[in-house]
Design a protein around this motif. Structure first.
Motif, PDB file in Angstrom:
ATOM      1  N   ALA A   1      38.991  83.800  28.873  1.00 61.69           N
ATOM      2  CA  ALA A   1      38.672  83.996  27.460  1.00 61.69           C
ATOM      3  C   ALA A   1      37.580  83.046  26.984  1.00 61.69           C
ATOM      4  O   ALA A   1      36.817  83.374  26.067  1.00 61.69           O
ATOM      5  N   ALA A   2      37.476  81.887  27.620  1.00 61.86           N
ATOM      6  CA  ALA A   2      36.453  80.909  27.232  1.00 61.86           C
ATOM      7  C   ALA A   2      35.111  81.203  27.870  1.00 61.86           C
ATOM      8  O   ALA A   2      34.058  81.040  27.225  1.00 61.86           O
ATOM      9  N   ILE A   3      35.118  81.651  29.134  1.00 66.89           N
ATOM     10  CA  ILE A   3      33.852  81.779  29.854  1.00 66.89           C
ATOM     11  C   ILE A   3      33.170  83.130  29.649  1.00 66.89           C
ATOM     12  O   ILE A   3      31.942  83.224  29.682  1.00 66.89           O
ATOM     13  N   ILE A   4      33.936  84.192  29.431  1.00 66.29           N
ATOM     14  CA  ILE A   4      33.308  85.509  29.295  1.00 66.29           C
ATOM     15  C   ILE A   4      32.308  85.540  28.137  1.00 66.29           C
ATOM     16  O   ILE A   4      31.191  86.063  28.300  1.00 66.29           O
ATOM     17  N   PRO A   5      32.607  85.003  26.952  1.00 66.95           N
ATOM     18  CA  PRO A   5      31.578  84.968  25.900  1.00 66.95           C
ATOM     19  C   PRO A   5      30.341  84.171  26.298  1.00 66.95           C
ATOM     20  O   PRO A   5      29.216  84.510  25.895  1.00 66.95           O
TER      21      PRO A   5
ATOM     22  N   VAL B   1      44.366  87.412  23.484  1.00 67.90           N
ATOM     23  CA  VAL B   1      43.569  86.230  23.110  1.00 67.90           C
ATOM     24  C   VAL B   1      42.093  86.576  22.948  1.00 67.90           C
ATOM     25  O   VAL B   1      41.346  85.836  22.309  1.00 67.90           O
ATOM     26  N   MET B   2      41.670  87.707  23.517  1.00 67.34           N
ATOM     27  CA  MET B   2      40.280  88.149  23.380  1.00 67.34           C
ATOM     28  C   MET B   2      40.283  89.663  23.132  1.00 67.34           C
ATOM     29  O   MET B   2      39.933  90.447  24.006  1.00 67.34           O
ATOM     30  N   PRO B   3      40.675  90.074  21.926  1.00 73.15           N
ATOM     31  CA  PRO B   3      40.816  91.513  21.644  1.00 73.15           C
ATOM     32  C   PRO B   3      39.510  92.284  21.715  1.00 73.15           C
ATOM     33  O   PRO B   3      39.510  93.487  21.980  1.00 73.15           O
ATOM     34  N   HIS B   4      38.406  91.604  21.476  1.00 71.70           N
ATOM     35  CA  HIS B   4      37.102  92.277  21.508  1.00 71.70           C
ATOM     36  C   HIS B   4      36.189  91.528  22.474  1.00 71.70           C
ATOM     37  O   HIS B   4      35.394  90.675  22.062  1.00 71.70           O
TER      38      HIS B   4
ATOM     39  N   LEU C   1      43.352  98.470  28.803  1.00 74.96           N
ATOM     40  CA  LEU C   1      43.225  97.035  29.057  1.00 74.96           C
ATOM     41  C   LEU C   1      41.928  96.701  29.786  1.00 74.96           C
ATOM     42  O   LEU C   1      41.438  95.568  29.674  1.00 74.96           O
ATOM     43  N   VAL C   2      41.397  97.641  30.546  1.00 77.24           N
ATOM     44  CA  VAL C   2      40.148  97.429  31.268  1.00 77.24           C
ATOM     45  C   VAL C   2      39.206  98.600  30.985  1.00 77.24           C
ATOM     46  O   VAL C   2      39.636  99.689  30.593  1.00 77.24           O
ATOM     47  N   ASP C   3      37.932  98.354  31.224  1.00 77.37           N
ATOM     48  CA  ASP C   3      36.914  99.372  30.949  1.00 77.37           C
ATOM     49  C   ASP C   3      36.498 100.139  32.198  1.00 77.37           C
ATOM     50  O   ASP C   3      35.845 101.185  32.099  1.00 77.37           O
ATOM     51  N   GLY C   4      36.861  99.602  33.363  1.00 79.51           N
ATOM     52  CA  GLY C   4      36.481 100.260  34.605  1.00 79.51           C
ATOM     53  C   GLY C   4      37.322  99.752  35.757  1.00 79.51           C
ATOM     54  O   GLY C   4      38.038  98.754  35.633  1.00 79.51           O
ATOM     55  N   VAL C   5      37.228 100.451  36.885  1.00 76.72           N
ATOM     56  CA  VAL C   5      37.964 100.056  38.085  1.00 76.72           C
ATOM     57  C   VAL C   5      37.036 100.113  39.293  1.00 76.72           C
ATOM     58  O   VAL C   5      36.093 100.910  39.337  1.00 76.72           O
TER      59      VAL C   5
END
Length: 334
Positions: free
Chosen positions: A182-186, A215-218, A241-245
């Motif tokens: 959650a901290a590093i993705i942004p 913790v990171m809804p968007h 929960l995920v956008d791709g696989v």
């Protein structure tokens, strides 16, 4: 489809061109199960995190007295996949068609292919490698999850500096906790990454993905699942929960199930990354026949192999996938 030709079985060690570093550890060689049946060939890799014993798998296949019958539903993952690939190669050869034509897929509509980089130890040498690779491949994949979030960010920054126009995405191979992800993705979003693959360890199950979304809804970047998405059932469980696989033959266990997983992902409005393990051109080419069904192709596992003894799928001057025209898998000894 049956034959009185004997099934030949062997374990083969593949040596890598350089140490391959990911969050799971470092590899300098990999083993594959190699099968021959007449002029047909099949293969499946052994991947450390599955914990399969190559010798036990070898004995399992040898004890089957297999002669073209349906692949057993139970048994070692690598053994079943190698038999499935072998069977498909034999059928394609019998009918005189490559698998993609047998499945009536359109090879003129192929997604771009990427080139992957393992976790570097020297960022300047890494940058030079990125620049050189980007001359052919427009899409680049960064292995992160080094255990040091600041270094992971530095890898992304250095790659973007070296290839300003490249499409870049990152794969943490489950190397981050929910808090670190959650901290590093942004922060990674600042470098224009296309998406992040498998930020969380698969052992956390669906609950970990739910926690990340809480913790990171968007998320500023799309998130794909790899190790957490082993089957169509997993894709259903991860819906929303995920956008791709990432679809891989070893995870799916067969070409049929891989196609089913791709179909399921489409129904669930997920993007599809078609991947592979580190393996020879036999296994990578088997997966490549599914390329027309994917959005992006990550099929460079054989390019890490110093002693690849087969040739099959190729990449053009712009990194595009070039599918084989030969029957079956379309591979040949090199």
């Amino acid at each position: 489809m049956t034959s009185d030709q004997p099934l030949r079985v062997e374990l083969k060690t593949l040596h890598l061109t350089e140490p391959f570093r990911i969050a799971h550890g470092v590899s300098t060689e990999r083993q594959v199960l190699r099968l021959h049946w007449g002029d047909a060939v099949g293969e499946a890799p052994f991947v450390p995190y599955y914990g399969e014993n190559p010798q036990e798998t070898l004995r399992w296949v040898q004890g089957l007295a297999w002669s073209g019958s349906p692949v057993p539903e139970a048994g070692p993952r690598a053994g079943r996949l190698a038999l499935d690939v072998l069977w498909h190669d034999a059928v394609g050869k019998q009918r005189g068609l490559p698998l993609w034509k047998l499945w009536e897929l359109d090879a003129t509509k192929l997604p771009p292919a990427c080139r992957s980089f393992s976790i570097p130890t020297d960022l300047e040498a890494f940058a030079e490698k990125v620049r050189e690779t980007h001359r052919q491949f427009r899409v680049l994949k960064l292995k992160l999850g080094s255990g040091n979030a600041e270094f992971d960010e530095a890898i992304a920054a250095k790659a973007r500096e070296a290839a300003p126009q490249a499409t870049i995405f990152a794969d943490a191979n489950g190397g981050w906790s929910v808090e670190v992800a959650a901290a590093i993705i942004p922060k990674l979003a600042r470098y224009g990454l296309a998406f992040v693959e498998q930020p969380l360890h698969h052992s956390g199950g669906v609950a970990a993905w739910r926690e990340l979304r809480q913790v990171m809804p968007h998320s500023p970047l799309p998130i794909y699942a790899d190790e957490s998405a082993q089957s169509s059932n997993d894709a259903h469980a991860l819906s929303g929960l995920v956008d791709g696989v990432n679809v891989k033959l070893l995870k799916s266990g067969s070409l049929k199930e891989a196609r089913e997983m791709i179909h399921t992902a489409r129904v669930l409005k997920m993007r599809v990354l078609l991947g592979c393990m580190i393996e020879s051109s036999i296994g990578v080419t088997a997966a490549a026949h599914l390329a027309p069904l994917a959005d992006l192709v990550d099929l460079d596992g054989h390019l890490y192999v110093a002693d690849d003894d087969y040739c099959g799928v190729k990449f053009g001057s712009a990194g595009e996938v070039v599918l084989p025209e030969g029957p079956g898998l379309g591979v040949a000894e090199s």
